[in-house]
Design a protein around this motif. Structure first.
Motif, PDB file in Angstrom:
ATOM      1  N   LYS A   1       0.854  -1.189   0.000  1.00 42.17           N
ATOM      2  CA  LYS A   1       0.000   0.000   0.000  1.00 42.17           C
ATOM      3  C   LYS A   1       0.885   1.233   0.000  1.00 42.17           C
ATOM      4  CE  LYS A   1      -3.911  -2.243   0.398  1.00 42.17           C
ATOM      5  NZ  LYS A   1      -4.879  -2.295  -0.749  1.00 42.17           N
ATOM      6  N   VAL A   2       0.518   2.212  -0.807  1.00 44.11           N
ATOM      7  CA  VAL A   2       1.312   3.438  -0.858  1.00 44.11           C
ATOM      8  C   VAL A   2       1.140   4.239   0.431  1.00 44.11           C
ATOM      9  CG1 VAL A   2      -0.450   4.871  -1.936  1.00 44.11           C
ATOM     10  CG2 VAL A   2       1.973   5.355  -2.348  1.00 44.11           C
TER      11      VAL A   2
ATOM     12  N   LEU B   1       3.341  -4.014   3.256  1.00 45.75           N
ATOM     13  CA  LEU B   1       4.324  -2.933   3.295  1.00 45.75           C
ATOM     14  C   LEU B   1       3.632  -1.612   2.972  1.00 45.75           C
ATOM     15  CD1 LEU B   1       6.097  -5.490   3.156  1.00 45.75           C
ATOM     16  CD2 LEU B   1       7.662  -4.223   1.697  1.00 45.75           C
ATOM     17  N   LEU B   2       3.648  -0.703   3.938  1.00 45.42           N
ATOM     18  CA  LEU B   2       3.105   0.634   3.728  1.00 45.42           C
ATOM     19  C   LEU B   2       4.224   1.555   3.275  1.00 45.42           C
ATOM     20  CD1 LEU B   2       0.884   1.078   6.927  1.00 45.42           C
ATOM     21  CD2 LEU B   2       0.166   0.314   4.661  1.00 45.42           C
TER      22      LEU B   2
ATOM     23  N   ILE C   1       9.276   2.604  -4.198  1.00 51.60           N
ATOM     24  CA  ILE C   1       9.236   2.860  -2.761  1.00 51.60           C
ATOM     25  C   ILE C   1       9.026   4.351  -2.531  1.00 51.60           C
ATOM     26  CG2 ILE C   1      10.508   2.736  -0.592  1.00 51.60           C
ATOM     27  CD1 ILE C   1      11.497   0.424  -3.413  1.00 51.60           C
ATOM     28  N   THR C   2       7.839   4.705  -2.054  1.00 45.18           N
ATOM     29  CA  THR C   2       7.498   6.105  -1.790  1.00 45.18           C
ATOM     30  C   THR C   2       7.794   6.476  -0.344  1.00 45.18           C
ATOM     31  OG1 THR C   2       5.228   5.512  -1.165  1.00 45.18           O
ATOM     32  CG2 THR C   2       5.634   6.018  -3.491  1.00 45.18           C
TER      33      THR C   2
ATOM     34  N   LEU D   1       4.031  -4.328   8.257  1.00 52.16           N
ATOM     35  CA  LEU D   1       3.078  -5.059   9.091  1.00 52.16           C
ATOM     36  C   LEU D   1       3.254  -6.539   8.799  1.00 52.16           C
ATOM     37  CD1 LEU D   1       0.052  -2.721   8.439  1.00 52.16           C
ATOM     38  CD2 LEU D   1       0.945  -3.185  10.711  1.00 52.16           C
ATOM     39  N   LYS D   2       3.473  -7.310   9.841  1.00 50.39           N
ATOM     40  CA  LYS D   2       3.739  -8.732   9.660  1.00 50.39           C
ATOM     41  C   LYS D   2       2.874  -9.547  10.607  1.00 50.39           C
ATOM     42  CE  LYS D   2       7.375 -12.203  10.381  1.00 50.39           C
ATOM     43  NZ  LYS D   2       8.756 -12.433  10.889  1.00 50.39           N
ATOM     44  N   ILE D   3       2.325 -10.641  10.090  1.00 52.62           N
ATOM     45  CA  ILE D   3       1.568 -11.574  10.922  1.00 52.62           C
ATOM     46  C   ILE D   3       2.149 -12.970  10.763  1.00 52.62           C
ATOM     47  CG2 ILE D   3      -0.182 -12.154   9.176  1.00 52.62           C
ATOM     48  CD1 ILE D   3      -2.236 -12.137  11.493  1.00 52.62           C
TER      49      ILE D   3
END
Length: 395
Positions: free
Chosen positions: A231-232, A271-272, A300-301, A355-357
């Motif tokens: 996600k951007v 990944l944000l 990658i922003t 973010l990891k699960i």
């Protein structure tokens, strides 16, 4: 200038040459210090820890690193490669990592009650800058690459005692110093002192080697699409979108629970700060006037601009996400797992939030329903398929 100049005379200003680390520990001579050999040692260290492949030491390598020799394509490539690696990790992180290792070595030497030279050798040796580098590389691998900490100083000092005579075996003479000898000798010392270190209790982001892991995640997503999402950011790409999109965040968490249901032992990532296509990256650039970085086919922003504009800074943005996780309709176990695994990665001056699960020993549930991911699609598990889902974890 006089307050920071080096002097060997008894003057009431400046820095006494006898108090400088390299001289105090008899690592290099005063003459060598005047010839900037301390800077050469640091240059060797920075290049070694920044490069994925080992780098030999020599005068021509130093010239290439600094660009002092007549430039050719090979020399330019080496200096640019090292510079690129430093930029990836972030200059401040490189400095912090190297200083951290220096601090630990200084502490151990001081605890020993000896100089570095007298600790490593039974009889003082003349030129031991290479021995210092070997000790540094072994410590760096443990403290930085493996995120360890010293837990038995007494034993560590015992292992370092006479290590220059017993453990480290360097070829005599100067000139070229091969990468192979650097590696084999630092590995030998590493093996001897490894038992004096344990996993660090404090999770210091500056000492986590996330850059390579981040790039690995990007590349693995190409072949394991079901376990990765990008996600951007969490604000709509419009000029006036100051409100965080809670629906988008909820979809992210639902997607992560579906990843956890892929199979036991799986880990899912969102990944944000990574755009899923160039047009989205260009739109982000237009809204925030912020350039993006390309890696392979990824853009990658970062979330820096979004965080600064709508949440004051990245820390408040990060804290907001942790709070939002706690309000999601998921199990307490998954809330805890997500909150513990969320991290910020610095990549080319861009902050990316990961973010990891991790899958549990039973399926993850979202708002009373089970989901699985097929490719980039999130599908609800029908009640008649619950048995199949649970049997996957029962095994």
């Amino acid at each position: 200038m006089k307050n920071i100049s080096i002097t060997n005379r008894n003057l009431d200003y400046g820095i006494s040459v006898e108090d400088i680390f390299w001289i105090k520990n008899n690592i290099i001579t005063k003459e060598a210090l005047r010839q900037s050999q301390d800077e050469e040692v640091i240059a060797d260290i920075v290049a070694w820890v920044s490069m994925e492949k080992g780098l030999r030491s020599s005068s021509d390598i130093l010239n290439q690193l600094y660009g002092f020799s007549l430039l050719n394509s090979e020399e330019s490539s080496l200096s640019e490669t090292v510079e690129l690696q430093i930029q990836k990790v972030n200059e401040e992180a490189v400095i912090a990592n190297i200083q951290h290792v220096f601090d630990k070595i200084i502490d151990i030497v001081e605890q020993s009650g000896k100089t570095f030279n007298s600790l490593l050798f039974d009889s003082q040796q003349a030129k031991i800058s290479r021995y210092f580098q070997i000790v540094f590389y072994a410590f760096y691998k443990l403290l930085i690459e493996e995120n360890m900490e010293v837990t038995d100083k007494a034993s560590l000092i015992g292992h370092l005692n006479k290590a220059g005579d017993k453990t480290i075996s360097l070829a005599s003479g100067g000139g070229n110093w091969s990468a192979k000898e650097k590696q084999t000798q630092s590995d030998a010392l590493y093996g001897v002192i490894r038992g004096c270190f344990s996993e660090a209790q404090e999770n210091d982001p500056a000492r986590n080697q996330w850059v390579t892991r981040f790039e690995n995640i990007l590349m693995q997503s190409s072949t394991e699409q079901a376990l990765y999402d990008f996600k951007v950011g969490l604000h709509a790409l419009t000029e006036d979108s100051s409100k965080l999109d809670l629906d988008t965040f909820s979809k992210i968490i639902k997607t992560l629970t579906s990843m956890a249901n892929t199979f036991p032992g799986s880990s899912g990532y969102c990944l944000l700060g990574v755009a899923d296509n160039k047009s989205t990256a260009d739109r982000y650039k237009s809204i925030y006037s912020n350039e993006y970085v390309s890696y392979s086919s990824f853009y990658i922003t970062g979330v820096d601009a979004e965080a600064n504009k709508h949440h004051s800074n990245i820390d408040k943005y990060f804290t907001k996400l942790v709070q939002l996780i706690k309000n999601q309709p998921i199990s307490d176990r998954d809330k805890d797992n997500l909150a513990r695994n969320i991290t910020t990665v610095r990549y080319f001056e861009k902050d990316v939030i990961i973010l990891k699960i991790e899958s549990d020993d039973q399926p993850s549930i979202y708002d009373g329903k089970y989901y699985v991911r097929h490719g980039s699609n999130v599908d609800e598990v029908a009640p008649e398929n619950f048995g199949r889902l649970y049997s996957r974890f029962a095994k």
